[in-house]
Motif scaffolding. Structure first.
Motif, PDB file in Angstrom:
ATOM      1  N   SER A 199       0.809  -1.223   0.000  1.00 48.64           N
ATOM      2  CA  SER A 199       0.000   0.000   0.000  1.00 48.64           C
ATOM      3  C   SER A 199       0.838   1.267   0.000  1.00 48.64           C
ATOM      4  CB  SER A 199      -0.921   0.016   1.228  1.00 48.64           C
ATOM      5  OG  SER A 199      -0.162  -0.003   2.427  1.00 48.64           O
ATOM      6  N   ASN A 200       2.123   1.144   0.316  1.00 51.07           N
ATOM      7  CA  ASN A 200       2.942   2.353   0.409  1.00 51.07           C
ATOM      8  C   ASN A 200       3.025   3.107  -0.914  1.00 51.07           C
ATOM      9  OD1 ASN A 200       3.503   2.150   3.124  1.00 51.07           O
ATOM     10  ND2 ASN A 200       5.487   1.129   2.854  1.00 51.07           N
ATOM     11  N   SER A 201       3.084   2.374  -2.032  1.00 54.94           N
ATOM     12  CA  SER A 201       3.194   3.059  -3.321  1.00 54.94           C
ATOM     13  C   SER A 201       1.944   3.875  -3.619  1.00 54.94           C
ATOM     14  CB  SER A 201       3.454   2.058  -4.448  1.00 54.94           C
ATOM     15  OG  SER A 201       2.328   1.223  -4.669  1.00 54.94           O
ATOM     16  N   VAL A 202       0.789   3.405  -3.156  1.00 61.43           N
ATOM     17  CA  VAL A 202      -0.458   4.158  -3.349  1.00 61.43           C
ATOM     18  C   VAL A 202      -0.370   5.481  -2.595  1.00 61.43           C
ATOM     19  CG1 VAL A 202      -2.952   4.142  -2.996  1.00 61.43           C
ATOM     20  CG2 VAL A 202      -1.775   2.038  -3.667  1.00 61.43           C
ATOM     21  N   MET A 203       0.066   5.410  -1.341  1.00 55.94           N
ATOM     22  CA  MET A 203       0.214   6.618  -0.528  1.00 55.94           C
ATOM     23  C   MET A 203       1.263   7.554  -1.126  1.00 55.94           C
ATOM     24  SD  MET A 203       1.584   6.844   3.405  1.00 55.94           S
ATOM     25  CE  MET A 203       3.135   6.052   2.934  1.00 55.94           C
ATOM     26  N   MET A 204       2.416   7.001  -1.500  1.00 55.58           N
ATOM     27  CA  MET A 204       3.496   7.827  -2.037  1.00 55.58           C
ATOM     28  C   MET A 204       3.093   8.514  -3.336  1.00 55.58           C
ATOM     29  SD  MET A 204       6.680   5.249  -1.347  1.00 55.58           S
ATOM     30  CE  MET A 204       7.264   4.875   0.305  1.00 55.58           C
ATOM     31  N   ALA A 205       2.432   7.770  -4.220  1.00 48.02           N
ATOM     32  CA  ALA A 205       1.994   8.361  -5.489  1.00 48.02           C
ATOM     33  C   ALA A 205       1.013   9.503  -5.252  1.00 48.02           C
ATOM     34  CB  ALA A 205       1.373   7.287  -6.376  1.00 48.02           C
ATOM     35  N   ALA A 206       0.126   9.330  -4.274  1.00 42.47           N
ATOM     36  CA  ALA A 206      -0.834  10.400  -3.955  1.00 42.47           C
ATOM     37  C   ALA A 206      -0.105  11.626  -3.420  1.00 42.47           C
ATOM     38  CB  ALA A 206      -1.846   9.897  -2.932  1.00 42.47           C
ATOM     39  N   PHE A 207       0.871  11.408  -2.530  1.00 40.68           N
ATOM     40  CA  PHE A 207       1.690  12.520  -2.039  1.00 40.68           C
ATOM     41  C   PHE A 207       2.356  13.245  -3.213  1.00 40.68           C
ATOM     42  CE2 PHE A 207       2.451  10.832   2.500  1.00 40.68           C
ATOM     43  CZ  PHE A 207       1.778  11.895   3.085  1.00 40.68           C
TER      44      PHE A 207
END
Length: 401
Positions: A199-207
């Motif tokens: 899930s980290n890539s989802v959060m990072m991409a949104a950031f």
């Protein structure tokens, strides 16, 4: 395979880490032309000048009647016989003043009696009263924006008035995200026993999208050095910066640091604060690679601290300091051996902002639900119940109740 953990003498604090990032990132020089609508939030690369003169003729500043000031030089004239279209006409806000008229009387000073005769309550003070001269709002060639400015809605409105349909902006930095880990599966699908959702890539991409960068998310890479290196080489060829997520701690399958040492220079092996202590910073040639620890809370904090700063530096912008709020801590806290970033829940009680720490044992979902601020403590800092702390807000102050 057993891999002995190596301690490192230099473990930077938050301030030191941001300084290292700033010293190793050069602002992007490539530009592109975008439409006016697509320029919102982008960084202007060239001066923007108005192509229009507005108003292009004298115009009424407000609703009223257009008159000739010469008719008032001897005081209030007898307006009972005035006719619309001759001695006066109705002039609306922003509309060009008709030829032969030079002054506007505000509509609030205008009335008509039962027979329809005009009455004016106040003599205009000077010719041109309530009239905007040509070029009052914009002149041809007037400077509207300078390089380095982040385009806001007001800029776009001004550009539109100035006849600007396209804007030259700096290209968005492309930041590649490489999730690593044998235990990970993509979000949105089934989760086999013993696996975890990436899930980290989802959060990072949104950031990244929020900060004005373009995310490039790669597929999950297993914990195999050759595959990690190949993914890094592919990502570096397509991006300005790479986030290598997880695999930088002391697990038996954590190979990311080894690969980075082979490919470039590791400037930071781990941080001097938690959560997210096992983050790193490397340079492969002229490109930065940010190693972000896998646990989501640490990943969120270090991404927000350091990837955010990197994106700002790529765009030639300063590292933005979060808004601060002073709150009374409702517990004893501190005394950590290293710097520590605590999540806080701030609430308003009897007109006083109060804060409690979000327990580290709390689930991720509940932690995200309750945390509305952060408190960065330096090693050894201690607070007792009732002490005022300056917290970094994660939400606007008005949302805190």
């Amino acid at each position: 395979m057993y891999r002995p953990y190596q301690s490192h003498d230099f473990t930077p604090t938050r301030e030191q880490m941001i300084r290292i990032i700033r010293e190793n990132i050069s602002p992007i020089s490539k530009t592109e032309i975008v439409s006016l609508a697509d320029s919102l939030g982008r960084i202007c690369a060239q001066e923007v000048h108005s192509q229009n003169r507005l108003p292009n003729r004298p115009a009424s500043q407000l609703d009223g009647i257009g008159v000739r000031f010469a008719d008032f030089q001897n005081g209030m004239p007898d307006t009972a016989r005035w006719k619309e279209g001759e001695e006066y006409y109705f002039s609306n806000t922003g509309v060009a003043i008709r030829d032969g008229y030079d002054t506007v009387v505000v509509i609030e000073k205008v009335s008509f009696d039962a027979e329809g005769r005009l009455r004016i309550a106040q003599v205009p003070s000077a010719p041109g009263e309530h009239v905007s001269p040509a070029g009052h709002f914009l002149e041809i060639g007037e400077l509207l924006a300078t390089p380095g400015m982040r385009m806001a809605p007001a800029h776009l409105g001004c550009f539109a008035s100035g006849g600007i349909t396209e804007v030259e902006v700096y290209k968005k930095p492309v930041v590649a995200i490489i999730p690593t880990g044998n235990e990970l599966v993509p979000a949105g699908g089934p989760v086999p026993a013993g696996k975890n959702v990436e899930s980290n890539s989802v959060m990072m991409a949104a950031f990244l999208r929020e900060w004005g960068a373009e995310p490039l998310v790669l597929s999950i890479i297993p914990d195999e050095p050759q595959l990690i290196r190949a993914a890094l080489e592919s990502a570096l060829a397509r991006s300005d910066m790479v986030i290598l997520n997880a695999g930088s701690s002391k697990g038996s399958m954590d190979y990311n640091i080894d690969v980075l040492e082979q490919m470039g220079r590791v400037l930071v092996y781990e941080l001097g604060h938690g959560p997210g202590k096992h983050a790193s910073f490397s340079m492969v040639g002229s490109q930065p690679v940010m190693g972000i620890a896998g646990p989501p809370v640490g990943a969120e904090i270090t991404t927000d601290f350091y990837v955010h700063a990197a994106v700002d530096f790529f765009l030639g912008q300063p590292d933005v300091v979060p808004p601060l709020l002073e709150a009374a801590l409702q517990e004893d806290f501190g005394g950590m051996r290293i710097d520590f970033c605590a999540r806080l829940h701030i609430y308003l009680e009897d007109g006083v902002y109060k804060a409690v720490t979000v327990p580290r044992s709390m689930s991720r979902g509940r932690s995200v639900l309750h945390a509305n601020a952060r408190l960065y403590l330096h090693a050894g800092d201690t607070y007792t119940k009732g002490d005022l702390v300056r917290a970094e807000l994660l939400v606007p102050k008005e949302y805190i109740r």
